[in-house]
Design a protein around this motif. Structure first.
Motif, PDB file in Angstrom:
ATOM      1  N   HIS A   1       0.853  -1.191   0.000  1.00 21.76           N
ATOM      2  CA  HIS A   1       0.000   0.000   0.000  1.00 21.76           C
ATOM      3  C   HIS A   1       0.893   1.248   0.000  1.00 21.76           C
TER       4      HIS A   1
ATOM      5  N   GLU B   1       0.891  14.446  -2.824  1.00 20.16           N
ATOM      6  CA  GLU B   1      -0.152  15.195  -3.527  1.00 20.16           C
ATOM      7  C   GLU B   1       0.333  16.559  -3.990  1.00 20.16           C
TER       8      GLU B   1
ATOM      9  N   ARG C   1       1.330   5.609  -1.467  1.00 24.06           N
ATOM     10  CA  ARG C   1       0.524   6.739  -1.936  1.00 24.06           C
ATOM     11  C   ARG C   1       1.477   7.857  -2.373  1.00 24.06           C
TER      12      ARG C   1
END
Lengths: 72, 304
Positions: free
Chosen positions: B27, B32, B29
Motif C-alpha cells: 500500500h 499530492e 501513496r
C-alpha cells in the motif's frame, strides 16, 4: 594609556580594561569659601559630537588639553 | 462453547508444504503536492535593480572591529554569486557607513558579523538597509536587518530579526572613572551614543585636616536638573575617610571597620541617556579634600 587633564588635573585611563574608550569631562570648579560651582574657563569635554554624519565625530571641547602619563 | 474450526496456533499458521506463497499487497501513496522543476521563480522575494544600493551602517563602541557583510545574489543569468563588503566602524559610537552597489538580480541572503575584535551584545549596532540615492541623499526603501553584530552570532537576512538598539540586554561594563584633583568633585558623564543602566557606584573621599563638617552626596542629573540625590548618614570630619557605595535594592546603612562605608540605594531603573551625569556634591568640600577615582558598574547599550 593614562592621561592627565590639563584643565582639571584629573587622571584617567583610556581605553579602559574592556577595550572601550573613556571620555573624560571636567568637573565644575568649586569655590570652597562659598560652595558655588562654576564651569571652568578651559573646560575639557571629550564626549563626542557628530553634527554631520558625513564627517568624523569630534570631541565637544578640547579645553586645556591633556598629557599622557607614564604608567607604573 | 465448542472447539473453534481450524484453530490457528500462536504466531500464525504455516502454508502447507508445496503450496504457492500468496502475493503481498503493497500500500503506497504518491505525494499530492508537486513542484515545478523548470522555469521556476527565484527563491527570493527581493529583486535588486541597478538603482538599488545596500547601506551598511554601524554604531560601535569597541576598538578594532571590522564588520563583514556577505551576500548571495542570483544574477539574471541564473548564476549565484557571492559578494562581500567590509566596514571598519569608529569606536566612538558615531555613525559609520558604506554604500555599496549590487548587480541586478535576486538577493538570496545576507549575513553580517564582526571580525578581528570581539564584539558583545550592546557594542556594535548594525543596520542593513536598501536605499536609493547616495551618501548625501539617502532614501531608505527597505530595512533588511537591524541588531547587534555579535561575535559568534551573525545578523542575517532573511529570517533574522529587526530590533532596536535598546531591546534586550546590553553589555556589562566595569568603568574606572577620573581620579579628580584635590578639592574637585567626581563627575562621570554618559558618553555620546550610549545608554547606561547604573548598577553600582563606589568612590572614596579623604578629608583634609581642615576643620569642617562635610556632607558627601551622590547625584544623578541630566546635565542640568537633578533626578536623584542621596546623602551619607553621618558627616565627614577632618582627616576622616568615607567610602560611598551605591547600588540597587538596598536600604541606607553604614558600616565602620577601618573606614566608614556608607551604602546608598539607587533608583530601581536608573537609565541614563547621553550627557547624563553621576556626580558627587559635597557640602563644605575643602580645597585639600580628595575624592578618589570612582568605580562604576553599568549595563550599556548603543543609544543613537
Amino acid at each position: 594609556m593614562k592621561f592627565e587633564c590639563q584643565a582639571c588635573l584629573g587622571v584617567y585611563i583610556s581605553p579602559q580594561r574592556d577595550g572601550q574608550a573613556y571620555y573624560h569631562a571636567c568637573p565644575p570648579l568649586t569655590d570652597h569659601a562659598s560652595g558655588v560651582q562654576t564651569r571652568r574657563a578651559d573646560h575639557r569635554d571629550e564626549t563626542v559630537v557628530q553634527p554631520d554624519p558625513l564627517l568624523p565625530a569630534r570631541i565637544k571641547s578640547e579645553g586645556a588639553g591633556r598629557r599622557a602619563l607614564l604608567e607604573a | 462453547m465448542g472447539q473453534p474450526i481450524n484453530p490457528v496456533p500462536p504466531g500464525g499458521a504455516l502454508a502447507p508444504p508445496g503450496a504457492p506463497t500468496p502475493s503481498a499487497l503493497i500500500h503506497t501513496r504518491a505525494n499530492e503536492v508537486l513542484f515545478a522543476q523548470d522555469g521556476v521563480q527565484p527563491p527570493s522575494p527581493l529583486y535588486i535593480t541597478r538603482d538599488d544600493r545596500l547601506f551598511i551602517s554601524a554604531r560601535n563602541s569597541v576598538a578594532g572591529v571590522t564588520l563583514l557583510v556577505r551576500g548571495r545574489l542570483m544574477l539574471a543569468s541564473g548564476e549565484v554569486v557571492i559578494q562581500q563588503w567590509a566596514l571598519v566602524p569608529t569606536s566612538d559610537r558615531a555613525l559609520s557607513f558604506i554604500i555599496v552597489e549590487m548587480a541586478e538580480g535576486y538577493l538570496l541572503n545576507l549575513v553580517a558579523f564582526p571580525s578581528v575584535s570581539t564584539a558583545r551584545r550592546g557594542q556594535c549596532f548594525t543596520q542593513l538597509v536598501l536605499i536609493r540615492g547616495g551618501a548625501t541623499n539617502v532614501e531608505a526603501t527597505a530595512q533588511l536587518a537591524a541588531g547587534y553584530a555579535v561575535t559568534g552570532s551573525a545578523l542575517i537576512w532573511p529570517y533574522g530579526t529587526n530590533s532596536n538598539p535598546t531591546d534586550g540586554g546590553g553589555v556589562m561594563r566595569a568603568i574606572l572613572g577620573t581620579d579628580p584633583a584635590a578639592g574637585a568633585e567626581v563627575v562621570e558623564t554618559v558618553p555620546t551614543g550610549a545608554r547606561w543602566r547604573l548598577l553600582a557606584f563606589v568612590a572614596q573621599i579623604i578629608a583634609s585636616a581642615a576643620p569642617a563638617t562635610r556632607e558627601p552626596r551622590l547625584i544623578i542629573d541630566d546635565g542640568v536638573t537633578s533626578a536623584f540625590l542621596a546623602a551619607v548618614s553621618n558627616a565627614l570630619l577632618a582627616n576622616g575617610i568615607v567610602q560611598l557605595s551605591a547600588t540597587l535594592g538596598v536600604n541606607p546603612q553604614q558600616f565602620t571597620v577601618s573606614n566608614v562605608t556608607d551604602v546608598l540605594p539607587l533608583p530601581e531603573m536608573p537609565m541614563l541617556l547621553p550627557g547624563w551625569r553621576i556626580l558627587t556634591s559635597t557640602i563644605n568640600l575643602q580645597a585639600g579634600d580628595n575624592w578618589g577615582a570612582p568605580n562604576l558598574y553599568v549595563e550599556e547599550w548603543i543609544e543613537p
